[in-house]
Design a protein around this motif. Structure first.
Motif, PDB file in Angstrom:
ATOM      1  N   ASP A 122     -37.780  22.256  23.092  1.00  0.00           N
ATOM      2  CA  ASP A 122     -37.030  22.395  21.848  1.00  0.00           C
ATOM      3  C   ASP A 122     -36.862  23.851  21.431  1.00  0.00           C
ATOM      4  N   THR A 123     -37.646  24.758  22.012  1.00  0.00           N
ATOM      5  CA  THR A 123     -37.477  26.182  21.695  1.00  0.00           C
ATOM      6  C   THR A 123     -36.334  26.794  22.486  1.00  0.00           C
ATOM      7  N   SER A 235     -39.886  15.742  16.484  1.00  0.00           N
ATOM      8  CA  SER A 235     -38.493  15.507  16.080  1.00  0.00           C
ATOM      9  C   SER A 235     -38.262  15.717  14.590  1.00  0.00           C
ATOM     10  N   ARG A 237     -37.573  18.366  12.812  1.00  0.00           N
ATOM     11  CA  ARG A 237     -36.410  19.195  12.483  1.00  0.00           C
ATOM     12  C   ARG A 237     -35.107  18.436  12.717  1.00  0.00           C
ATOM     13  N   GLN A 238     -35.044  17.706  13.841  1.00  0.00           N
ATOM     14  CA  GLN A 238     -33.814  16.965  14.147  1.00  0.00           C
ATOM     15  C   GLN A 238     -33.546  15.884  13.101  1.00  0.00           C
ATOM     16  N   SER A 240     -34.658  15.904   9.967  1.00  0.00           N
ATOM     17  CA  SER A 240     -34.320  16.589   8.719  1.00  0.00           C
ATOM     18  C   SER A 240     -32.874  17.063   8.729  1.00  0.00           C
ATOM     19  N   ASP A 241     -32.426  17.605   9.860  1.00  0.00           N
ATOM     20  CA  ASP A 241     -31.035  18.064   9.956  1.00  0.00           C
ATOM     21  C   ASP A 241     -30.063  16.890   9.844  1.00  0.00           C
TER      22      ASP A 241
END
Length: 288
Positions: A122-123, A235, A237-238, A240-241
């Motif tokens: 993911d980075t 997951s 961040r995904q 939340s987005d």
């Protein structure tokens, strides 16, 4: 799933002259016939995982479609710098295929465990991540990856669900009800058992990257529980987005950050991390 991978990749090597395979010794015995038939496209570099990824990057630049195979901590963790540079920086594509997942190799100790592999990828940019929940989901994913030149990670596990859902790149709703519980890959069966009798919606995906943001928005009301077979919160961040601008509560369940300094089996580790049905039920009940 490992045997399914060997069979499917052997077929691809025979059918598609672009397909190449790079091994770091593991599974080499299973590919001896393929090595004899395709000595220029099946390469065993020995226990040198960084070299394995560098070779794959070079093969990709010549027009081949390399598949790279080893234990998850070897193919991702140890070779992270090469993944970043020899694949990402060169904009070269490859299909990384791992076994061992988070703690399948529990009896071999922490050297053979990689709960942070998906978080590491993911980075980096432009990675598709497949986490099949059943061995019959593996061949279609491998064949689909052969039809393009993008960067793909296929995460195989000894833990699997009772049935396959091979068309689950997008979120697939298996039970409709109240708050959403999203199960990734082999976490589906534990989730179904844990939520028996609860008024929840259960959805499944074997492709957490890219996450099906549109599908998630359509079936999430205000609460969501994500259950993944790797590091808890991977997951976040995904999710939340995808739900940005919409009030929601989220619980992310997965492998804890504290190392379990015991051997045992993958089932023992799942229990210790609260990823067995009883542990999941307790967490979900407390959240909802």
């Amino acid at each position: 799933m490992r045997e399914t991978f060997v069979a499917a990749t052997t077929e691809l090597l025979a059918e598609d002259p672009r397909t190449a395979l790079v091994l770091a010794d593991i599974s080499a015995d299973a590919f001896v016939p393929a090595m004899r038939r395709h000595p220029d496209r099946v390469l065993n570099v020995g226990i040198r995982e960084q070299l394995m990824t560098g070779v794959a990057g070079g093969l990709a630049l010549t027009g081949l479609r390399p598949y790279v195979h080893s234990y998850a901590p070897f193919v991702v963790d140890r070779a992270y710098e090469q993944i970043k540079l020899d694949l990402g920086h060169q904009d070269a594509g490859a299909v990384l295929v791992s076994i061992g997942a988070s703690y399948d190799g529990a009896s071999a100790g922490y050297t053979h465990q990689s709960p942070g592999d998906v978080a590491l990828l993911d980075t980096l940019d432009h990675w598709t991540v497949h986490v099949p929940g059943h061995h019959d989901e593996v061949p279609p994913l491998l064949r689909a990856a052969a039809r393009h030149d993008d960067r793909v990670y296929v995460r195989l596990s000894v833990q699997e669900n009772d049935r396959a859902y091979p068309d689950s790149g997008r979120l697939r709703v298996l039970r409709r009800g109240g708050p959403l519980v999203l199960a990734v890959g082999p976490m589906l069966d534990p989730v179904l058992e844990a939520t028996r009798g609860l008024d929840v919606t259960v959805a499944y995906t074997n492709t957490p990257r890219p996450l099906d943001a549109e599908g998630l928005r359509q079936i999430t009301e205000s609460e969501i529980v994500v259950v993944e077979p790797y590091l808890a919160g991977t997951s976040a961040r995904q999710v939340s987005d995808a739900l940005a601008g919409r009030p929601h509560r989220a619980l992310h369940l997965g492998v804890g950050r504290a190392e379990i300094r015991r051997y045992g089996t993958w089932r023992d580790h799942a229990r210790a991390h609260g990823l067995d049905p009883a542990g999941l039920r307790a967490s979900i009940d407390a959240f909802l």
